[in-house]
Design an enzyme around this catalytic site. Structure first.
Site, PDB file in Angstrom:
ATOM      1  N   GLY A  99     -49.840   4.972  26.782  1.00 56.04           N
ATOM      2  CA  GLY A  99     -48.485   5.421  27.070  1.00 56.04           C
ATOM      3  C   GLY A  99     -48.410   6.077  28.440  1.00 56.04           C
ATOM      4  O   GLY A  99     -48.329   5.411  29.470  1.00 56.04           O
ATOM      5  N   GLY A 100     -48.489   7.408  28.453  1.00 52.84           N
ATOM      6  CA  GLY A 100     -48.274   8.195  29.673  1.00 52.84           C
ATOM      7  C   GLY A 100     -49.038   7.703  30.891  1.00 52.84           C
ATOM      8  O   GLY A 100     -48.473   7.604  31.990  1.00 52.84           O
ATOM      9  N   GLU A 109     -54.094   3.687  16.601  1.00 54.49           N
ATOM     10  CA  GLU A 109     -53.491   4.823  17.296  1.00 54.49           C
ATOM     11  C   GLU A 109     -53.331   5.993  16.335  1.00 54.49           C
ATOM     12  O   GLU A 109     -52.327   6.064  15.601  1.00 54.49           O
ATOM     13  CB  GLU A 109     -52.114   4.425  17.834  1.00 54.49           C
ATOM     14  CG  GLU A 109     -52.157   3.353  18.892  1.00 54.49           C
ATOM     15  CD  GLU A 109     -51.024   3.500  19.886  1.00 54.49           C
ATOM     16  OE1 GLU A 109     -51.301   3.485  21.077  1.00 54.49           O
ATOM     17  OE2 GLU A 109     -49.868   3.663  19.461  1.00 54.49           O
ATOM     18  N   HIS A 166     -45.238   0.485  16.103  1.00 54.05           N
ATOM     19  CA  HIS A 166     -45.692   1.713  16.773  1.00 54.05           C
ATOM     20  C   HIS A 166     -45.305   2.908  15.889  1.00 54.05           C
ATOM     21  O   HIS A 166     -44.258   2.898  15.243  1.00 54.05           O
ATOM     22  CB  HIS A 166     -45.035   1.817  18.147  1.00 54.05           C
ATOM     23  CG  HIS A 166     -45.625   2.897  19.001  1.00 54.05           C
ATOM     24  ND1 HIS A 166     -45.270   4.224  18.851  1.00 54.05           N
ATOM     25  CD2 HIS A 166     -46.558   2.859  19.979  1.00 54.05           C
ATOM     26  CE1 HIS A 166     -45.966   4.950  19.721  1.00 54.05           C
ATOM     27  NE2 HIS A 166     -46.754   4.145  20.410  1.00 54.05           N
ATOM     28  N   SER A 175     -53.608   9.108  24.173  1.00 56.44           N
ATOM     29  CA  SER A 175     -54.015   9.910  25.339  1.00 56.44           C
ATOM     30  C   SER A 175     -55.180   9.294  26.109  1.00 56.44           C
ATOM     31  O   SER A 175     -56.067  10.004  26.584  1.00 56.44           O
ATOM     32  CB  SER A 175     -54.328  11.352  24.907  1.00 56.44           C
ATOM     33  OG  SER A 175     -53.176  11.928  24.310  1.00 56.44           O
ATOM     34  N   GLY A 197     -49.596  11.014  22.937  1.00 53.28           N
ATOM     35  CA  GLY A 197     -48.781  11.864  23.797  1.00 53.28           C
ATOM     36  C   GLY A 197     -49.105  13.341  23.675  1.00 53.28           C
ATOM     37  O   GLY A 197     -48.340  14.192  24.140  1.00 53.28           O
ATOM     38  N   GLU A 215     -44.021   5.636  16.571  1.00 51.64           N
ATOM     39  CA  GLU A 215     -42.690   6.197  16.860  1.00 51.64           C
ATOM     40  C   GLU A 215     -41.597   5.355  16.202  1.00 51.64           C
ATOM     41  O   GLU A 215     -40.575   5.879  15.760  1.00 51.64           O
ATOM     42  CB  GLU A 215     -42.484   6.302  18.384  1.00 51.64           C
ATOM     43  CG  GLU A 215     -43.352   7.406  18.979  1.00 51.64           C
ATOM     44  CD  GLU A 215     -43.691   7.229  20.446  1.00 51.64           C
ATOM     45  OE1 GLU A 215     -43.055   6.410  21.139  1.00 51.64           O
ATOM     46  OE2 GLU A 215     -44.630   7.927  20.905  1.00 51.64           O
ATOM     47  N   ASN A 217     -47.634   0.984  27.431  1.00 53.70           N
ATOM     48  CA  ASN A 217     -46.399   1.133  26.650  1.00 53.70           C
ATOM     49  C   ASN A 217     -45.540   2.153  27.390  1.00 53.70           C
ATOM     50  O   ASN A 217     -45.810   3.351  27.329  1.00 53.70           O
ATOM     51  CB  ASN A 217     -46.738   1.624  25.233  1.00 53.70           C
ATOM     52  CG  ASN A 217     -45.491   1.989  24.444  1.00 53.70           C
ATOM     53  OD1 ASN A 217     -44.371   1.611  24.823  1.00 53.70           O
ATOM     54  ND2 ASN A 217     -45.667   2.714  23.349  1.00 53.70           N
ATOM     55  N   TRP A 218     -44.536   1.629  28.090  1.00 57.31           N
ATOM     56  CA  TRP A 218     -43.724   2.521  28.918  1.00 57.31           C
ATOM     57  C   TRP A 218     -42.734   3.349  28.107  1.00 57.31           C
ATOM     58  O   TRP A 218     -42.066   4.224  28.662  1.00 57.31           O
ATOM     59  CB  TRP A 218     -42.975   1.711  29.976  1.00 57.31           C
ATOM     60  CG  TRP A 218     -43.815   1.342  31.164  1.00 57.31           C
ATOM     61  CD1 TRP A 218     -45.106   1.724  31.427  1.00 57.31           C
ATOM     62  CD2 TRP A 218     -43.412   0.534  32.271  1.00 57.31           C
ATOM     63  NE1 TRP A 218     -45.525   1.204  32.612  1.00 57.31           N
ATOM     64  CE2 TRP A 218     -44.497   0.467  33.160  1.00 57.31           C
ATOM     65  CE3 TRP A 218     -42.230  -0.148  32.603  1.00 57.31           C
ATOM     66  CZ2 TRP A 218     -44.438  -0.259  34.354  1.00 57.31           C
ATOM     67  CZ3 TRP A 218     -42.176  -0.864  33.784  1.00 57.31           C
ATOM     68  CH2 TRP A 218     -43.266  -0.917  34.647  1.00 57.31           C
ATOM     69  N   LYS A 219     -42.558   3.024  26.836  1.00 54.24           N
ATOM     70  CA  LYS A 219     -41.576   3.736  26.000  1.00 54.24           C
ATOM     71  C   LYS A 219     -40.219   3.729  26.723  1.00 54.24           C
ATOM     72  O   LYS A 219     -39.886   2.753  27.380  1.00 54.24           O
ATOM     73  CB  LYS A 219     -42.060   5.151  25.674  1.00 54.24           C
ATOM     74  CG  LYS A 219     -43.489   5.147  25.129  1.00 54.24           C
ATOM     75  CD  LYS A 219     -43.893   6.450  24.540  1.00 54.24           C
ATOM     76  CE  LYS A 219     -45.375   6.366  24.160  1.00 54.24           C
ATOM     77  NZ  LYS A 219     -45.809   7.482  23.333  1.00 54.24           N
TER      78      LYS A 219
HETATM   79  C1  PEP Z   1     -48.687   5.091  22.910  1.00 50.59           C
HETATM   80  O1  PEP Z   1     -47.525   5.288  23.183  1.00 50.59           O
HETATM   81  O2  PEP Z   1     -48.981   4.089  22.258  1.00 50.59           O
HETATM   82  C2  PEP Z   1     -49.694   6.050  23.377  1.00 50.59           C
HETATM   83  C3  PEP Z   1     -50.920   5.895  22.999  1.00 50.59           C
HETATM   84  O3  PEP Z   1     -49.254   7.077  24.200  1.00 50.59           O
HETATM   85  P1  PEP Z   1     -50.173   8.079  25.069  1.00 50.59           P
HETATM   86  O4  PEP Z   1     -51.187   7.228  25.791  1.00 50.59           O
HETATM   87  O5  PEP Z   1     -49.214   8.754  25.989  1.00 50.59           O
HETATM   88  O6  PEP Z   1     -50.832   9.003  24.103  1.00 50.59           O
END
Ligand code: PEP
Length: 250
Positions: free
Chosen positions: A234-235, A167, A95, A213, A173, A97, A9-11
């Site tokens: 994500g990251g 999640e 999600h 994470s 994040g 967010e 998930n590049w956001k």
């Molecule tokens: C996400 O955005 O769904 C996520 C899990 O981010 P991260 O891996 O950065 O915690």
């Protein structure tokens, strides 16, 4: 046997050039499609270009959200018809967010999940508890309620094709990862909710990801758990080397 699925998930990150060069860098370095599915959920402006580059040896292309209607006066939104027209195959729905900053509710998540299936898209349905809910022993109630609400009116045949991402909001994040036991316990709760809704056979087909994470260093332990079938990342999905390492762990 459920096929693992690793989704990035590049956001709201990258330029088009960076996105294209990521696809060129990972091409041919990911597991075979019969071993694991890999997906990049990219910002909407990049979907057309990335779909044009996607094929053998690349990740499939996913969107990060969509509107449930096919078209209309919804300024700024992207419809499922637009996504499928571009060759997009997956879409993240609900999600945390989106729920927190863009007013998505269990009801709107449900409408989007229905619309995704109606248009042949595979929804990656996100559920998860806040830190307060976890500390108040409300995790099972929260995630089971979100799964029930998201899949209201969805047939067993459709549900079997869904991907559910557990999640925990406090792990996204933040660098804090749920332990693999905690993550598996929540994923098992999701599977037992699916079994109550659709029966065990369907529940066993649904792929459940952990997200929060996830990194190359912790993915193997998470994927070794019986109810965790992949990761939403994500990251650590932003750099080609890191995404390849995550995919290789599957
Ligand atoms: C996400 O955005 O769904 C996520 C899990 O981010 P991260 O891996 O950065 O915690």
């Amino acid at each position: 046997m459920r096929k693992p699925i690793i989704a990035g998930n590049w956001k709201m990150h990258k330029t088009l050039g960076e996105a294209e060069s990521f696809f060129d860098s990972v091409k041919g370095k990911l597991p075979d499609a019969d071993q694991a599915d890999t997906v990049i959920c990219a910002p909407a402006p990049f979907l057309a270009a990335l779909s044009g580059r996607a094929g053998d040896g690349t990740p499939a292309v996913g969107a990060q959200t969509m509107h449930e209607e096919e078209k209309g006066a919804f300024t700024g939104e992207v419809s499922p018809v637009m996504l499928t027209d571009l060759g997009v195959r997956y879409v993240i729905i609900g999600h945390s967010e989106r729920r927190e900053y863009f007013n998505e509710t269990d009801d709107s998540v449900n409408r989007k999940v229905k619309s995704a299936f109606a248009h042949g898209l595979i929804p990656i349905v996100c559920v998860g508890e806040s830190l307060e809910e976890r500390e108040g022993n409300k995790t099972a109630e929260k995630i089971s309620g979100q799964v029930r609400a998201a899949l209201e009116g969805i047939s067993a045949e459709e549900a079997a094709r869904a991907v559910v991402a557990y999640e925990p909001i406090w792990a996204i994040g933040t660098g804090k990862t749920a332990t693999s036991d905690m993550a598996n316990e929540a994923c098992a709760e999701i599977r037992s909710t699916l079994a109550e809704l659709y029966g065990q056979e369907t529940a066993e087909q649904v792929r459940i990801q952990y997200g929060g994470s996830v990194k190359p260093e912790n993915i193997a332990e998470l994927l070794a758990q019986p109810d965790i079938d992949g990761a939403l990342v994500g990251g650590a999905s932003l750099e080609p080397e890191s995404f390849i390492a995550l995919a290789e762990a599957a």
